[in-house]
Design a protein around this motif. Sequence first.
Motif, PDB file in Angstrom:
ATOM      1  N   MET A 266       0.829  -1.203   0.000  1.00  0.00           N
ATOM      2  CA  MET A 266       0.000   0.000   0.000  1.00  0.00           C
ATOM      3  C   MET A 266       0.868   1.260   0.000  1.00  0.00           C
ATOM      4  O   MET A 266       1.920   1.289   0.614  1.00  0.00           O
ATOM      5  CB  MET A 266      -0.887   0.016   1.237  1.00  0.00           C
ATOM      6  CG  MET A 266      -1.956  -1.032   1.217  1.00  0.00           C
ATOM      7  SD  MET A 266      -3.167  -0.768   2.490  1.00  0.00           S
ATOM      8  CE  MET A 266      -2.172  -0.834   3.926  1.00  0.00           C
ATOM      9  N   SER A 269      -1.236   6.984   0.884  1.00  0.00           N
ATOM     10  CA  SER A 269      -2.623   7.443   0.975  1.00  0.00           C
ATOM     11  C   SER A 269      -3.527   6.326   1.487  1.00  0.00           C
ATOM     12  O   SER A 269      -4.478   6.570   2.215  1.00  0.00           O
ATOM     13  CB  SER A 269      -3.107   7.956  -0.381  1.00  0.00           C
ATOM     14  OG  SER A 269      -3.286   6.885  -1.264  1.00  0.00           O
ATOM     15  N   LYS A 270      -3.209   5.098   1.110  1.00  0.00           N
ATOM     16  CA  LYS A 270      -4.029   3.986   1.604  1.00  0.00           C
ATOM     17  C   LYS A 270      -3.764   3.739   3.077  1.00  0.00           C
ATOM     18  O   LYS A 270      -4.678   3.425   3.849  1.00  0.00           O
ATOM     19  CB  LYS A 270      -3.751   2.734   0.785  1.00  0.00           C
ATOM     20  CG  LYS A 270      -4.118   2.960  -0.648  1.00  0.00           C
ATOM     21  CD  LYS A 270      -4.206   1.692  -1.446  1.00  0.00           C
ATOM     22  CE  LYS A 270      -4.514   2.041  -2.886  1.00  0.00           C
ATOM     23  NZ  LYS A 270      -3.301   2.152  -3.714  1.00  0.00           N
TER      24      LYS A 270
ATOM     25  N   TRP B 198     -11.537  -1.802  -1.650  1.00  0.00           N
ATOM     26  CA  TRP B 198     -11.524  -0.583  -0.828  1.00  0.00           C
ATOM     27  C   TRP B 198     -10.428   0.374  -1.231  1.00  0.00           C
ATOM     28  O   TRP B 198     -10.518   1.574  -1.041  1.00  0.00           O
ATOM     29  CB  TRP B 198     -11.428  -0.924   0.661  1.00  0.00           C
ATOM     30  CG  TRP B 198     -10.056  -1.346   1.113  1.00  0.00           C
ATOM     31  CD1 TRP B 198      -9.595  -2.611   1.233  1.00  0.00           C
ATOM     32  CD2 TRP B 198      -8.984  -0.488   1.505  1.00  0.00           C
ATOM     33  NE1 TRP B 198      -8.296  -2.597   1.652  1.00  0.00           N
ATOM     34  CE2 TRP B 198      -7.905  -1.316   1.832  1.00  0.00           C
ATOM     35  CE3 TRP B 198      -8.827   0.899   1.608  1.00  0.00           C
ATOM     36  CZ2 TRP B 198      -6.679  -0.805   2.250  1.00  0.00           C
ATOM     37  CZ3 TRP B 198      -7.606   1.400   2.015  1.00  0.00           C
ATOM     38  CH2 TRP B 198      -6.559   0.548   2.339  1.00  0.00           C
ATOM     39  N   GLU B 199      -9.373  -0.145  -1.844  1.00  0.00           N
ATOM     40  CA  GLU B 199      -8.259   0.724  -2.241  1.00  0.00           C
ATOM     41  C   GLU B 199      -8.687   1.769  -3.263  1.00  0.00           C
ATOM     42  O   GLU B 199      -8.011   2.781  -3.435  1.00  0.00           O
ATOM     43  CB  GLU B 199      -7.112  -0.107  -2.850  1.00  0.00           C
ATOM     44  CG  GLU B 199      -6.259  -0.829  -1.822  1.00  0.00           C
ATOM     45  CD  GLU B 199      -6.646  -2.276  -1.687  1.00  0.00           C
ATOM     46  OE1 GLU B 199      -7.808  -2.612  -2.033  1.00  0.00           O
ATOM     47  OE2 GLU B 199      -5.810  -3.078  -1.224  1.00  0.00           O
ATOM     48  N   PRO B 202     -10.137   5.295  -1.055  1.00  0.00           N
ATOM     49  CA  PRO B 202      -9.490   5.556   0.238  1.00  0.00           C
ATOM     50  C   PRO B 202     -10.115   6.732   0.994  1.00  0.00           C
ATOM     51  O   PRO B 202     -10.240   6.690   2.215  1.00  0.00           O
ATOM     52  CB  PRO B 202      -8.036   5.860  -0.146  1.00  0.00           C
ATOM     53  CG  PRO B 202      -8.038   6.131  -1.589  1.00  0.00           C
ATOM     54  CD  PRO B 202      -9.200   5.413  -2.167  1.00  0.00           C
TER      55      PRO B 202
END
Lengths: 502, 504
Positions: A266, A269-270, B198-199, B202
Amino acid sequence: MPHSISPESTPGEDSSQTVSQPNTLKAESPDVNMSDAPSPAVVPEIKEDTAKVNLEELFDDDDDDEEFPSSAPAIKSEVESSQPMPIQISSRSTYSDPEIMRAFYQRLFPFRPLFQWLNHSPQPSNDFAHREFAFTLPNDAYLRYQSFPTADLLRKQCIQLLPSRFEIGPVYSTNPRDRKTLRKASAFRPIAKELVFDIDMTDYDDIRTCCTGASICHKCWAFITMAIKVVDVALRDDFGFKHIMWVYSGRRGAHAWVCDKRAREMDDSKRRAIAGYLELLKGGDKGGKKVNVRRPLHPHLDRSLNILKDHFQTSILYEQDPWSSEKSAHLLQLLPDASLKAALQKKWDSAPSRPSHMKWADIDTAAKSGALSKSSKDLLEAKQDIVLEYTYPRLDAEVSKKLNHLLKSPFVVHPGTGRVCVPIDTRKVEEFDPLEVPTVTQLLTEIDEWQGEDTDKKLADWEKTSLKPYVDFFRGFVAGLLKDEKSGVKRERDDGAEAMEF
Amino acid sequence: MIRHDYSRVDPKRRANIDYKKRQFAKAEFQQQTYEHRLNYYGIPPTAEITLDEFETWAIDRLKVLSELEACSFRNRNPEETAEHMTGILAKYLPLRSNSSRSQNLQDERRKDHYSHFILRLAFSSTEDLRRRFARLETMLFRLRFRNDDLDERKRFVEGLKLDWEEVTEEEKREFKEEMAAASGARKGEVQEWFKVDWERVPELVEQRRVLLKRGMAFVPQREQMSLVVAEFTRRLDDALELTARALPRLDEDDRLAPILAHLSQSFATPDAAYSSSDANIDGLSAPTAASIDTLSQHFPLCMQNLHQALRRDSHLKHYGRLQYSLFLKGIGLSLEECLLFWRRSFKLITDEKFTKEYKYNIRHVYGDVGGDANRRGRGYTPYSCQKILTEPLPGPGQSHGCPYRTFAPDNLLAMLQNTGVNDRDLLKTVREDVGKQRYHVACNRVFDWAHKKEIKKVKDDGSWSAADLDTIVHPNTYFKRGWLLKHLGDGNAGLVGGGDKMEE
């Protein structure tokens, strides 16, 4: 440690290259003390800081010096030589004494599982080789951007430098050691790291009544237990992560490592999104009410509230007793209803010693007896908010938001308490007792006291100690992770093969 | 999956000229027709425009973008921004919907399309410009998306071919309550839902506005904007990166390059920058660790708050230290004095701990240690209001940030009263400002009140120009202006030592 208190001894030449254990020096004449100071036993990267540290290293690193240019077999011989030598732990020795740290890294630290954990496969790969390690050296210097191709080299470096602890950073696009040789700075950037969380008791100081600062007891560990439960279930059920390891931080907190491939890759931002999703309490000391949430409650909060409700009854109301005597003012401040507040204020002023659980019950009693001017729904929501303010996890969110944040490795020794940062089994999180976690000195004593059963199998040192269940747990965790990684790779390859057929 | 490749010209169509004639052939590009008002800017323009158009279109778009940026600096909420921008957009970059049946529909869209790509060229050179450009373009897109006609918006989104899964009836039944709770929908509202990783959302996850199940986000139809906008940003970021790489090979005569360079320069108005001249205050001799206490009466509320917290606890947490050290650096406190100040303020800790845990940070702020870039840049610049207002809110035990934003209104008013602001009407308006999230308006209001006599004086005798009394957007400006105003009488300010005047 006789030598460590004699920094004034003058260095002279000495032939002894044989003895590495300092406690044997005690019996010998003072000129042994003046051993091989000029020998270049200190690793070149470190500045020699104080005379004391310097001297200790000179004494201890004899065999390291010998093996410095060569490779693995030397380590082996070193292990054997130290095996029969009992390590005497006196009450004076502190946890970061060089002998203790050396013995710890030589005999106890599970480098192999750690390697597999970060490498995601049995064969050394860039996942491990490009991973940053950062050492805190005995003289408190901080050494960043270390990296190692294999577990053995990491181990060797630990034994040489005897870091009081080390931290794990991200996997970089190139080897961190080569970062300065690159033409473009942008070719060196972090690309993957486990998603990590840090929960620390200091963030609870305003609601914790039993201890302050660095100390903890069973009562306040309950906060961490609650936090683990809430965060763990959210990561699993909501985000679908499977490989989550919780680690005791050695003193008063816990870390989480989310190791799924999806989590490791990730971007910031995630990570920020997840941290924001899990973060609830906002506002500093003057921010007033810390919980401001929409109704109906988000399913995550609703579930968390259900988990936390019972803990609130026992851990908060009875054990922490946060609203005893004058501190009830804060509780009143959180209630929405002026007339209810007035009624309660009157009641509590006349009996200031009422314990918190009775005050909590008083709210409902007073509301029923007609002191409530707003709807009972408002009161219920306010009460829910209070429960959340006192129980909901307080994350150090900055740690989670950044891909390149370093976090202390599991299984290192906390320099202040001497306790090993062991993994916490979330299935038995209630049973985890931070005060029962073995200290490094205790573990070393256990090795010495161990009476072997009559088996042919030669046991590793950690298997003789109370560290065993933790290492076993860690190995199990790593095995599960590796299995998933492997099948993932296989699937990818299969997909590729299919595509090639056209 | 998302289709990226439609921006490529079909190779078969491209090579349909006889190779012998190719070098004389005139390139024929189809004039694009614009079906939708909105544009994802996937396909670059190919037709010819005049040099004049090239420049004016770009400048028009630039005007729109800088207005948008100004709105975000002033903390305008989306509604206010939309209101403010309507006139500006109509003037510089009109973009009407299909239903308007305007004659110039295609021309307007062409201008929008071309100007976007011109600016893309101008702003792809550095990371900073790219990020800023992408942010502003996203804001513009979002603004237009919000105002778009519902029906046309739907068709536009369908045309994008983003892949999202429909939520099955079964799932709908199972998670009905939870989905409603997560999205904050009102009862009885019928909604369509779709399911994505879900990514992809965000933003919604961060604000807990979607239901999450095993890594899938259940997104209500009306949140689709966030998805579309996120996708827009993502593609723009990628495209800008590619443009940057292609830039050195731009086959260009010397007509476009100067225009592009000029455009990117005029865009480079920095965010409410701190200028080092703020540190040189006439008449204030170099502040010392000992004079901070007296000077603190001129500090803006954010810094007074930190100062008080520091005096109260003999400690500040990291972000508080950072914000305060930078401010102190900004008023001209030297590194040595700053270290002395913190050392004395942290009464409860030992020298050893101070040296070990805090000293490095302070030196880093001053650029005394750290990487090459940090040292050359002399450390960090003091935070502007914009920066302080967009930082994460302080957690328990932290006191950084802007009190107008972080304090509960009652606590804020109490603190203002403690600092001597006791005008009832003023406090009431401050409360209203804060309620509307106009934090810096409130702060400026307090400043004007506290210095009203002096401001009147300098206005009357004309010694200060209007620019000197512009809205304050930087804590260091607040201090500088406040200090100067309170020391107006000292004509020979430069000669008298600062310390003497403190005791007036």
